[in-house]
Scaffold this motif. Structure first.
Motif, PDB file in Angstrom:
ATOM      1  N   LEU A  92      -7.172   0.631  -1.660  1.00  0.00           N
ATOM      2  CA  LEU A  92      -6.600   1.283  -0.815  1.00  0.00           C
ATOM      3  C   LEU A  92      -5.272   0.045  -0.549  1.00  0.00           C
ATOM      4  O   LEU A  92      -4.918   0.280   0.166  1.00  0.00           O
ATOM      5  N   THR A  93      -6.238  -1.155  -1.114  1.00  0.00           N
ATOM      6  CA  THR A  93      -5.050  -2.741  -0.905  1.00  0.00           C
ATOM      7  C   THR A  93      -4.154  -2.522  -1.575  1.00  0.00           C
ATOM      8  O   THR A  93      -3.067  -2.436  -0.897  1.00  0.00           O
ATOM      9  N   ARG A  94      -3.955  -2.637  -3.118  1.00  0.00           N
ATOM     10  CA  ARG A  94      -2.648  -2.023  -3.648  1.00  0.00           C
ATOM     11  C   ARG A  94      -1.834  -0.758  -3.051  1.00  0.00           C
ATOM     12  O   ARG A  94      -0.682  -0.800  -3.140  1.00  0.00           O
ATOM     13  N   SER A  95      -2.452  -0.038  -2.528  1.00  0.00           N
ATOM     14  CA  SER A  95      -1.522   1.316  -1.780  1.00  0.00           C
ATOM     15  C   SER A  95      -0.719   0.613  -0.773  1.00  0.00           C
ATOM     16  O   SER A  95       0.647   0.975  -0.927  1.00  0.00           O
ATOM     17  N   VAL A  96      -1.248   0.092   0.116  1.00  0.00           N
ATOM     18  CA  VAL A  96      -0.635  -0.096   1.518  1.00  0.00           C
ATOM     19  C   VAL A  96      -0.070  -0.414   0.921  1.00  0.00           C
ATOM     20  O   VAL A  96       1.220  -0.877   1.555  1.00  0.00           O
TER      21      VAL A  96
END
Length: 197
Positions: A92-96
């Protein structure tokens, strides 16, 4: 003859007024700062190593352990970090954060086009670009915040790496330039009055 005069007056009213040197300088400075923020954020996402704590290096893409020979042993299976929800949380973090960079690139392009191709739509392009830059701030901030929440038990102030601070600074620049871009667009030209002609 009067119809032609009215049309000429409307064209003059819709023509973009000449910008002052100060306004041109401020807009150029905003574009430059956004470009710097995009570069910083891109470096931060590509490197991805954001936190060093207790001989472990936590990153967006890898988890590393320093062995006896001071050689990093990195794995892509983030479950080995023994942090609850690490694998899904980092996805989630790297996608955002990655999406924030993409949105910022489109926003930067709109800002540049609005200054290079000056027409009646320049103000709208600048506004759209500024909104995209502010959206980049929101995405980047959510990514940084989710990283902090996920690794809250391992966080120390000195443990943050240079690439983490690059992302933090980029997020601040996105906020400042997005808000500045919207503000300078609202105070420069009275377009609503021009449209009444």
């Amino acid at each position: 003859m009067t119809a032609i005069a009215v049309q000429a007056q409307r064209l003059r009213a819709l023509r973009r007024p000449k910008k002052s040197f100060f306004e041109t300088f401020i807009r150029s400075l905003i574009i430059l700062c956004v470009a710097i923020a995009v570069v910083l954020s891109s470096i931060s996402v590509c490197d991805g190593h954001w936190l060093f704590a207790k001989g472990k290096l936590f990153g967006l893409w890898h988890f590393c352990i320093i062995g006896n020979s001071t050689v990093l042993k990195c794995v892509t299976d983030l479950n080995q970090a023994s942090v609850e929800g690490m694998n899904i949380g980092m996805i989630l973090t790297r996608s955002v954060v990655s999406f924030a960079v993409v949105v910022a690139i489109f926003g930067l392009e709109l800002l540049m086009v609005s200054q290079v191709c000056e027409d009646t739509n320049s103000r709208r392009k600048w506004s759209m670009g500024s909104v995209l830059i502010f959206l980049s701030f929101l995405l980047s901030f959510c990514g940084v915040l989710s990283f902090l929440i996920l690794l809250r038990d391992h966080i120390t102030f000195m443990g943050f790496t240079l690439t983490y601070w690059c992302e933090f600074i980029a997020s601040c620049l996105f906020f400042l330039n997005g808000m500045s871009g919207l503000h300078i667009n609202n105070i420069t030209y009275p377009w609503n009055r021009a449209r009444k002609f």
